[in-house]
Design a protein around this motif. Structure first.
Motif, PDB file in Angstrom:
ATOM      1  N   TYR A 481     -12.510 -36.160  -2.510  1.00 11.69           N
ATOM      2  CA  TYR A 481     -11.354 -36.629  -3.270  1.00 11.69           C
ATOM      3  C   TYR A 481     -10.158 -36.538  -2.331  1.00 11.69           C
ATOM      4  CZ  TYR A 481      -7.516 -36.471  -6.667  1.00 11.69           C
ATOM      5  OH  TYR A 481      -6.361 -36.702  -7.359  1.00 11.69           O
ATOM      6  N   LYS A 482      -9.464 -37.667  -2.110  1.00  7.87           N
ATOM      7  CA  LYS A 482      -8.381 -37.704  -1.135  1.00  7.87           C
ATOM      8  C   LYS A 482      -7.026 -37.590  -1.827  1.00  7.87           C
ATOM      9  CE  LYS A 482     -11.236 -40.474  -0.279  1.00  7.87           C
ATOM     10  NZ  LYS A 482     -12.688 -40.595  -0.576  1.00  7.87           N
ATOM     11  N   LYS A 483      -6.203 -36.669  -1.367  1.00  5.92           N
ATOM     12  CA  LYS A 483      -4.892 -36.451  -1.975  1.00  5.92           C
ATOM     13  C   LYS A 483      -3.823 -36.580  -0.895  1.00  5.92           C
ATOM     14  CE  LYS A 483      -2.777 -35.282  -5.861  1.00  5.92           C
ATOM     15  NZ  LYS A 483      -2.914 -36.064  -7.091  1.00  5.92           N
ATOM     16  N   SER A 484      -3.002 -37.629  -1.003  1.00  2.00           N
ATOM     17  CA  SER A 484      -1.944 -37.872  -0.027  1.00  2.00           C
ATOM     18  C   SER A 484      -0.621 -37.321  -0.529  1.00  2.00           C
ATOM     19  CB  SER A 484      -1.811 -39.383   0.215  1.00  2.00           C
ATOM     20  OG  SER A 484      -0.727 -39.666   1.054  1.00  2.00           O
ATOM     21  N   GLU A 485       0.116 -36.645   0.353  1.00  2.00           N
ATOM     22  CA  GLU A 485       1.428 -36.089   0.017  1.00  2.00           C
ATOM     23  C   GLU A 485       1.355 -35.238  -1.254  1.00  2.00           C
ATOM     24  OE1 GLU A 485       4.027 -36.401   1.944  1.00  2.00           O
ATOM     25  OE2 GLU A 485       3.298 -37.924   3.325  1.00  2.00           O
ATOM     26  N   TYR A 486       0.363 -34.351  -1.306  1.00  2.00           N
ATOM     27  CA  TYR A 486       0.183 -33.462  -2.455  1.00  2.00           C
ATOM     28  C   TYR A 486       1.385 -32.525  -2.573  1.00  2.00           C
ATOM     29  CZ  TYR A 486      -1.795 -29.662  -5.291  1.00  2.00           C
ATOM     30  OH  TYR A 486      -2.031 -28.707  -6.248  1.00  2.00           O
ATOM     31  N   GLU A 487       2.033 -32.520  -3.738  1.00  2.00           N
ATOM     32  CA  GLU A 487       3.221 -31.677  -3.898  1.00  2.00           C
ATOM     33  C   GLU A 487       2.824 -30.247  -4.233  1.00  2.00           C
ATOM     34  OE1 GLU A 487       7.389 -31.268  -6.427  1.00  2.00           O
ATOM     35  OE2 GLU A 487       6.059 -32.969  -6.795  1.00  2.00           O
ATOM     36  N   ALA A 488       3.271 -29.321  -3.404  1.00  2.00           N
ATOM     37  CA  ALA A 488       3.039 -27.895  -3.646  1.00  2.00           C
ATOM     38  C   ALA A 488       4.359 -27.171  -3.405  1.00  2.00           C
ATOM     39  CB  ALA A 488       1.954 -27.352  -2.716  1.00  2.00           C
ATOM     40  N   SER A 499     -13.017 -31.150  -2.624  1.00  2.00           N
ATOM     41  CA  SER A 499     -14.316 -31.256  -3.284  1.00  2.00           C
ATOM     42  C   SER A 499     -14.154 -31.889  -4.657  1.00  2.00           C
ATOM     43  CB  SER A 499     -14.929 -29.858  -3.416  1.00  2.00           C
ATOM     44  OG  SER A 499     -16.181 -29.920  -4.067  1.00  2.00           O
ATOM     45  N   THR A 500     -15.195 -32.560  -5.125  1.00  2.00           N
ATOM     46  CA  THR A 500     -15.165 -33.185  -6.452  1.00  2.00           C
ATOM     47  C   THR A 500     -16.309 -32.650  -7.303  1.00  2.00           C
ATOM     48  OG1 THR A 500     -16.672 -35.023  -5.996  1.00  2.00           O
ATOM     49  CG2 THR A 500     -14.381 -35.285  -5.308  1.00  2.00           C
ATOM     50  N   PRO A 501     -16.178 -32.750  -8.645  1.00  2.06           N
ATOM     51  CA  PRO A 501     -17.290 -32.355  -9.516  1.00  2.06           C
ATOM     52  C   PRO A 501     -18.526 -33.218  -9.298  1.00  2.06           C
ATOM     53  CG  PRO A 501     -15.235 -32.494 -10.755  1.00  2.06           C
ATOM     54  CD  PRO A 501     -14.967 -33.100  -9.407  1.00  2.06           C
TER      55      PRO A 501
END
Length: 569
Positions: A481-488, A499-501
């Protein structure tokens, strides 16, 4: 544990009566019938992307307004809002329904013949229900060569026989013209132009609204491309597509999806709901509304898998829906190639784009960049985010649609830059990440691709383009699962592979990208230090720190050569 008493999922069902008789789950939209009747203009159009529930809504209207269903009113609607709050117009029309989704578009002769047959078939079904015309009169009508002639003769013959006014329902009014637009522009123009058979057809409807025979009309479609030509012949209609009051007329809200998960007793519904929100939620159809909507067919596809198999579907989008959304490539062919390339790169690199929304398309002028963005919006590939000094700001609605863009970009890159993406090598590279937490093979693919790209492709190369290559190639594999510019905590790691289910993996990845021109190669150590410092800061955040087996990489490109090193906390 799901019991036999649970309502069935209505996946693939667009007939309202069947949905009720088969005891299927129905998300109540009958309250919108009341709202539609309150609109002063009774001739209405509504545009929504494919698979949002348009056909079911029109079917529901047919059963609510058709005089022939009066005796079944309580059975069909008693459980829902409109059954408890019926309007004066309930079961008071002869309903004439057209469905233009199956029109053949091979050439002009077949197009006109297919449209002719579709119109006559609808009239035949109508007469089979209400039995106002003899078989001989129906045969007279059939002899008319033009679709408009058929309809005109029909209306003329039933005017004095009709005890009730007619409600016209049109499903997918623009389906065949949208197809023509993508591969036969000249035939499209001749079909909907001033003397085109489509415009003439709607001119006949307008004529008989004036006599009172056609009392109401409700038509659905996807884009307003045909609407300009159509409303020139039927200029008494009201387009409700951007009205805030009708934002939720189709699709599912966030609360409704959670309710469905709880109703079907899905294990850990809040966690599943969190994932579904990211996968499918995000569509808005008016500027000043808060609620975002799910594509209803995508939700039902997902729920079918998780209720039957207790697991997420292998692919996040049904292949039947996927084929509709793959038309992204056809849309980009309509505009100037260089402009289209810049626009898609802007969408992918920043996640949003500003444009004026085209309400009606005119092919008397050139196709503009704003027209391109508008078509992406109407097809569900972009959605409304907000406003920016008078312009609309559009964004990609959800993860599933974003993946389609990345796949499109990868395929376009492969075709236009004459590079070859070896699927087995790519899969091996993704597996190396998943099993070992290493990126040697993946970086080898990226570096080889960089060397194959033309100088023209590299003119505006920067760290955003590096990330685009990473995302585009990874979209061709289902592993992460690709997450771009994930806000944390207001900090944004460039890219996460999680990882994905569906495919749980041992190792997860974080990437931070930097770019230097060849003339700046002496700054390589400096850029590595900068990226390393950013990663160390990310790893201190709770949201990032809780990601298990996370491997973090600083990646610095100098010209076309990528350099990397793992950053250990």
């Amino acid at each position: 544990m799901q019991t036999d008493m649970k309502k069935r999922l209505p996946q693939g069902i667009s007939n309202y009566e069947r949905l009720i008789v088969d005891n299927c789950y129905y998300v109540d939209r009958t309250n919108f019938l009341e709202k539609l009747e309150l609109i002063p203009n009774p001739y209405q159009f509504l545009l929504r992307p494919r698979k949002f529930g348009k056909s079911l809504f029109l079917s529901m209207m047919q059963y609510y307004y058709g005089v022939e269903y009066k005796e079944n009113f309580q059975k069909l609607f008693g459980e829902y809002y409109i059954g408890k709050n019926p309007t004066p117009l309930a079961n008071s029309f002869y309903v004439l329904k057209f469905d233009f989704s199956g029109i053949a578009t091979y050439d002009k002769e077949k197009l006109v013949k297919s449209f002719h047959g579709s119109v006559y078939s609808s009239l035949e079904i109508w007469n089979g229900t209400y039995k106002l015309l003899t078989d001989a009169k129906m045969q007279e009508i059939k002899q008319e060569e033009e679709p408009a002639g058929i309809l005109k003769q029909f209306f003329a013959k039933v005017t004095d026989l009709s005890e009730h006014p007619i409600l016209i329902l049109i499903d997918e009014y623009d389906h065949f013209t949208n197809e023509l637009l993508s591969f036969d522009f000249e035939l499209f123009k001749t079909s909907v132009a001033q003397n085109g058979f489509v415009r003439k057809f709607f001119e006949v409807i307008k004529t008989f609204t004036g006599t009172g025979l056609v009392a109401r009309m409700f038509a659905t479609g996807v884009t307003p491309v045909t609407l300009d030509s159509l409303t020139s012949g039927f200029n008494v209609s009201k387009n409700l597509s951007l009205e805030p009051a009708f934002n939720e007329i189709m699709g599912f809200t966030d609360e409704e999806v959670l309710t469905m998960l709880e109703y079907y007793e899905v294990e850990d519904p809040k966690r599943v709901h969190f994932d579904m929100r990211d996968y499918y939620n995000g569509s808005k159809f008016a500027k000043r509304v808060e609620r975002k909507l799910y594509n209803s067919n995508m939700v039902l596809y997902f729920l079918d898998s998780i209720t039957r198999t207790k697991s997420y579907p292998d692919g996040l989008m049904d292949v039947n829906i996927m084929s509709d959304y793959k038309k992204i490539g056809n849309i980009f062919l309509l505009g100037d190639e260089d402009v289209s390339n810049k626009r898609v790169q802007e969408i992918l690199s920043s996640g949003e784009i500003a444009a004026e929304l085209t309400i009606q398309f005119s092919f008397e002028r050139e196709f503009t960049p704003d027209d391109l963005i508008s078509l992406l919006y109407y097809n569900g590939l972009l959605t409304i985010k907000g406003e920016d000094f008078g312009s609309m700001v559009f964004t990609i609605p959800n993860y599933v649609i974003r993946e389609l863009y990345w796949k499109y970009f990868a395929q376009k890159l492969e075709k236009e830059s004459h590079i070859s993406i070896n699927s087995s090598e790519l899969q091996a590279a993704m597996k190396q990440m998943a099993l070992e937490g290493r990126i040697d093979l993946y970086m080898s693919i990226i570096n080889n691709t960089m060397k194959d790209l033309s100088n023209r492709d590299l003119q505006n190369f920067d760290e955003k383009y590096v990330k685009m290559l990473f995302m585009a190639f990874s979209s061709l594999s289902p592993i992460y699962y690709k997450k771009s510019e994930y806000e944390a905590n207001r900090k944004y790691p460039d890219l996460l592979f999680l990882s994905t289910p569906v495919i749980p993996v041992e190792n997860q990845m974080l990437f931070e990208f930097k770019y230097l021109k060849i003339s700046e190669s002496h700054r390589l150590a400096e850029k590595f230090a900068e990226a390393t410092n950013q990663i160390q800061n990310y790893l201190e955040l709770d949201e990032i720190n809780q990601i298990k087996n996370l491997h973090s990489y600083a990646i610095v490109f100098v010209g076309v050569e990528g350099n990397w090193k793992e950053v250990i906390k």
